[in-house]
Design a protein around this motif. Structure first.
Motif, PDB file in Angstrom:
ATOM      1  N   LEU A 119       0.825  -1.200   0.000  1.00  9.91           N
ATOM      2  CA  LEU A 119       0.000   0.000   0.000  1.00  9.91           C
ATOM      3  C   LEU A 119       0.866   1.260   0.000  1.00  9.91           C
ATOM      4  CD1 LEU A 119      -3.088   0.570   2.202  1.00  9.91           C
ATOM      5  CD2 LEU A 119      -1.335   2.297   2.110  1.00  9.91           C
ATOM      6  N   LEU A 120       1.873   1.302   0.861  1.00 11.16           N
ATOM      7  CA  LEU A 120       2.754   2.474   0.921  1.00 11.16           C
ATOM      8  C   LEU A 120       3.420   2.722  -0.421  1.00 11.16           C
ATOM      9  CD1 LEU A 120       4.409   1.843   4.401  1.00 11.16           C
ATOM     10  CD2 LEU A 120       2.714   3.611   3.856  1.00 11.16           C
ATOM     11  N   ASN A 121       3.893   1.665  -1.045  1.00 10.77           N
ATOM     12  CA  ASN A 121       4.545   1.793  -2.348  1.00 10.77           C
ATOM     13  C   ASN A 121       3.556   2.251  -3.424  1.00 10.77           C
ATOM     14  OD1 ASN A 121       6.905   1.394  -4.106  1.00 10.77           O
ATOM     15  ND2 ASN A 121       5.644  -0.230  -4.986  1.00 10.77           N
ATOM     16  N   ASP A 122       2.411   1.590  -3.494  1.00 10.91           N
ATOM     17  CA  ASP A 122       1.401   1.923  -4.513  1.00 10.91           C
ATOM     18  C   ASP A 122       0.856   3.339  -4.359  1.00 10.91           C
ATOM     19  OD1 ASP A 122       1.618  -0.675  -5.472  1.00 10.91           O
ATOM     20  OD2 ASP A 122      -0.378  -1.308  -4.768  1.00 10.91           O
ATOM     21  N   GLN A 123       0.668   3.779  -3.136  1.00 11.33           N
ATOM     22  CA  GLN A 123       0.047   5.081  -2.868  1.00 11.33           C
ATOM     23  C   GLN A 123       1.073   6.203  -2.693  1.00 11.33           C
ATOM     24  OE1 GLN A 123      -3.298   5.451  -3.101  1.00 11.33           O
ATOM     25  NE2 GLN A 123      -3.314   3.278  -3.619  1.00 11.33           N
ATOM     26  N   ASP A 124       2.355   5.879  -2.854  1.00 13.08           N
ATOM     27  CA  ASP A 124       3.446   6.850  -2.715  1.00 13.08           C
ATOM     28  C   ASP A 124       3.379   7.560  -1.365  1.00 13.08           C
ATOM     29  OD1 ASP A 124       5.766   8.148  -3.584  1.00 13.08           O
ATOM     30  OD2 ASP A 124       4.636   9.837  -4.409  1.00 13.08           O
ATOM     31  N   LEU A 125       3.307   6.747  -0.310  1.00 12.01           N
ATOM     32  CA  LEU A 125       3.223   7.266   1.056  1.00 12.01           C
ATOM     33  C   LEU A 125       4.404   6.758   1.878  1.00 12.01           C
ATOM     34  CD1 LEU A 125      -0.549   6.528   1.683  1.00 12.01           C
ATOM     35  CD2 LEU A 125       0.478   8.817   1.617  1.00 12.01           C
ATOM     36  N   ALA A 126       4.828   7.557   2.822  1.00 10.92           N
ATOM     37  CA  ALA A 126       5.809   7.124   3.813  1.00 10.92           C
ATOM     38  C   ALA A 126       5.039   6.562   5.009  1.00 10.92           C
ATOM     39  CB  ALA A 126       6.676   8.300   4.248  1.00 10.92           C
ATOM     40  N   PRO A 127       5.609   5.620   5.746  1.00 10.83           N
ATOM     41  CA  PRO A 127       4.886   5.041   6.888  1.00 10.83           C
ATOM     42  C   PRO A 127       4.401   6.087   7.884  1.00 10.83           C
ATOM     43  CG  PRO A 127       6.881   3.797   6.449  1.00 10.83           C
ATOM     44  CD  PRO A 127       6.917   5.005   5.548  1.00 10.83           C
ATOM     45  N   GLU A 128       5.211   7.108   8.147  1.00 11.22           N
ATOM     46  CA  GLU A 128       4.839   8.123   9.131  1.00 11.22           C
ATOM     47  C   GLU A 128       3.691   9.018   8.664  1.00 11.22           C
ATOM     48  OE1 GLU A 128       8.395   9.644   6.805  1.00 11.22           O
ATOM     49  OE2 GLU A 128       7.912   7.784   7.832  1.00 11.22           O
ATOM     50  N   GLU A 129       3.281   8.889   7.400  1.00 10.96           N
ATOM     51  CA  GLU A 129       2.170   9.672   6.861  1.00 10.96           C
ATOM     52  C   GLU A 129       0.822   8.950   6.982  1.00 10.96           C
ATOM     53  OE1 GLU A 129       4.472  12.212   3.410  1.00 10.96           O
ATOM     54  OE2 GLU A 129       3.792  10.186   2.901  1.00 10.96           O
ATOM     55  N   CYS A 130       0.825   7.769   7.612  1.00 10.28           N
ATOM     56  CA  CYS A 130      -0.393   6.970   7.707  1.00 10.28           C
ATOM     57  C   CYS A 130      -0.891   6.825   9.133  1.00 10.28           C
ATOM     58  CB  CYS A 130      -0.141   5.571   7.149  1.00 10.28           C
ATOM     59  SG  CYS A 130       0.179   5.555   5.386  1.00 10.28           S
ATOM     60  N   MET A 131      -2.207   7.015   9.296  1.00  6.63           N
ATOM     61  CA  MET A 131      -2.891   6.649  10.525  1.00  6.63           C
ATOM     62  C   MET A 131      -3.519   5.290  10.256  1.00  6.63           C
ATOM     63  SD  MET A 131      -5.758   8.606  12.862  1.00  6.63           S
ATOM     64  CE  MET A 131      -7.200   8.464  11.838  1.00  6.63           C
ATOM     65  N   TYR A 132      -3.217   4.326  11.107  1.00  5.71           N
ATOM     66  CA  TYR A 132      -3.617   2.937  10.915  1.00  5.71           C
ATOM     67  C   TYR A 132      -4.564   2.553  12.043  1.00  5.71           C
ATOM     68  CZ  TYR A 132      -2.477  -1.929   9.481  1.00  5.71           C
ATOM     69  OH  TYR A 132      -2.505  -3.220   9.013  1.00  5.71           O
ATOM     70  N   ILE A 133      -5.817   2.225  11.718  1.00 11.16           N
ATOM     71  CA  ILE A 133      -6.830   1.933  12.734  1.00 11.16           C
ATOM     72  C   ILE A 133      -7.143   0.438  12.712  1.00 11.16           C
ATOM     73  CG2 ILE A 133      -9.119   2.514  13.626  1.00 11.16           C
ATOM     74  CD1 ILE A 133      -8.959   5.137  12.043  1.00 11.16           C
ATOM     75  N   ARG A 134      -6.918  -0.225  13.849  1.00  5.76           N
ATOM     76  CA  ARG A 134      -6.997  -1.685  13.903  1.00  5.76           C
ATOM     77  C   ARG A 134      -7.603  -2.216  15.185  1.00  5.76           C
ATOM     78  NH1 ARG A 134      -6.802  -3.169   8.768  1.00  5.76           N
ATOM     79  NH2 ARG A 134      -5.271  -1.913   7.737  1.00  5.76           N
ATOM     80  N   ASP A 135      -7.747  -3.585  15.218  1.00  6.54           N
ATOM     81  CA  ASP A 135      -8.404  -4.204  16.366  1.00  6.54           C
ATOM     82  C   ASP A 135      -7.783  -5.498  16.862  1.00  6.54           C
ATOM     83  OD1 ASP A 135      -9.356  -5.595  13.982  1.00  6.54           O
ATOM     84  OD2 ASP A 135     -10.869  -6.499  15.267  1.00  6.54           O
ATOM     85  N   ASP A 136      -6.843  -6.113  16.129  1.00  9.59           N
ATOM     86  CA  ASP A 136      -6.409  -7.447  16.550  1.00  9.59           C
ATOM     87  C   ASP A 136      -4.904  -7.628  16.389  1.00  9.59           C
ATOM     88  OD1 ASP A 136      -6.654 -10.011  17.570  1.00  9.59           O
ATOM     89  OD2 ASP A 136      -8.036 -10.711  16.027  1.00  9.59           O
ATOM     90  N   ILE A 137      -4.384  -8.702  16.945  1.00  2.67           N
ATOM     91  CA  ILE A 137      -2.938  -8.928  16.993  1.00  2.67           C
ATOM     92  C   ILE A 137      -2.307  -9.106  15.612  1.00  2.67           C
ATOM     93  CG2 ILE A 137      -2.843  -9.781  19.351  1.00  2.67           C
ATOM     94  CD1 ILE A 137      -2.927 -12.633  18.230  1.00  2.67           C
ATOM     95  N   VAL A 138      -3.071  -9.530  14.613  1.00  2.00           N
ATOM     96  CA  VAL A 138      -2.505  -9.660  13.264  1.00  2.00           C
ATOM     97  C   VAL A 138      -2.093  -8.297  12.702  1.00  2.00           C
ATOM     98  CG1 VAL A 138      -3.761 -11.782  12.738  1.00  2.00           C
ATOM     99  CG2 VAL A 138      -4.749  -9.575  12.096  1.00  2.00           C
ATOM    100  N   ASP A 139      -2.536  -7.243  13.344  1.00  2.00           N
ATOM    101  CA  ASP A 139      -2.245  -5.882  12.897  1.00  2.00           C
ATOM    102  C   ASP A 139      -1.052  -5.258  13.610  1.00  2.00           C
ATOM    103  OD1 ASP A 139      -4.672  -5.836  11.278  1.00  2.00           O
ATOM    104  OD2 ASP A 139      -5.729  -5.765  13.181  1.00  2.00           O
ATOM    105  N   ALA A 140      -0.441  -5.975  14.548  1.00  2.00           N
ATOM    106  CA  ALA A 140       0.608  -5.392  15.388  1.00  2.00           C
ATOM    107  C   ALA A 140       1.818  -4.914  14.582  1.00  2.00           C
ATOM    108  CB  ALA A 140       1.042  -6.388  16.460  1.00  2.00           C
ATOM    109  N   ARG A 141       2.372  -5.727  13.721  1.00  3.05           N
ATOM    110  CA  ARG A 141       3.580  -5.326  12.987  1.00  3.05           C
ATOM    111  C   ARG A 141       3.339  -4.116  12.086  1.00  3.05           C
ATOM    112  NH1 ARG A 141       5.460 -11.219  12.556  1.00  3.05           N
ATOM    113  NH2 ARG A 141       7.050 -11.278  14.176  1.00  3.05           N
ATOM    114  N   PRO A 142       2.275  -4.130  11.286  1.00  2.00           N
ATOM    115  CA  PRO A 142       2.058  -2.923  10.467  1.00  2.00           C
ATOM    116  C   PRO A 142       1.709  -1.692  11.295  1.00  2.00           C
ATOM    117  CG  PRO A 142       0.366  -4.571  10.025  1.00  2.00           C
ATOM    118  CD  PRO A 142       1.382  -5.211  10.904  1.00  2.00           C
TER     119      PRO A 142
END
Length: 175
Positions: free
Chosen positions: A94-117
């Protein structure tokens, strides 16, 4: 870096569906093979407000379904990545496709599979009923649960921190 400083860097909001835009339940039946999901209308309006403010908003989800695609189309989301089982690989794509840096994203999640991203992104948000393990990584935990206004709450927080909320409200009120 303060939470406010992190918020100022955000250009995109990356959402999950099950457990974030919905309460996590999936229904079957009614004579159809399609799954049934319920989305909170205020979360949807929060997404509209974020897009009006110039932010990209989209989905990264492990499940693919017609309901997910329909909701993404209704909300005119900027991106939709479904069927992504490895969320860390998914966020990197997603970061590559959308030309975004990680620090430019707010990531909203709910479970442990989301921990690394979550750990990669600039502003990590756990919905109110997310698993407690995410508190090690989350910058913010919403009061509202997934599917019950958590996305709207997180977006309002972001837009207020970025100083965009009041100008968006002039459409509705004379402020």
């Amino acid at each position: 870096m303060t939470l406010h400083d992190k918020a100022l860097r955000i250009k995109a909001i990356v959402l999950d569906i099950d457990g974030v835009l919905t309460d996590g339940r999936i229904g079957y039946g009614g004579g159809s093979d399609e799954e049934i999901k319920f989305f909170h209308v205020r979360d949807g309006h929060g997404i509209v407000l974020a897009r009006r403010a110039g932010l990209k908003v989209g989905i990264l989800s492990g499940r693919a379904s017609a309901a997910n695609e329909r909701r993404a189309k209704e909300l005119k989301l900027d991106f939709l990545y479904t069927g992504i089982l490895d969320k860390k690989e998914g966020i990197e794509l997603l970061l590559n496709d959308q030309d975004l840096a990680p620090e430019e994203c707010m990531y909203i999640r709910d479970d442990i599979v989301d921990a690394r991203p979550m750990a990669l992104c600039g502003l990590a948000v756990a919905v109110g009923d997310a698993v407690p393990e995410l508190d090690r990584i989350a910058d913010l935990r919403t009061r509202h649960s997934g599917g019950c206004g958590a996305v709207r709450e997180a977006i309002e927080f972001l837009l207020k921190e970025q100083g965009r909320w009041d100008s968006l409200m002039t459409r509705y009120f004379d402020l």
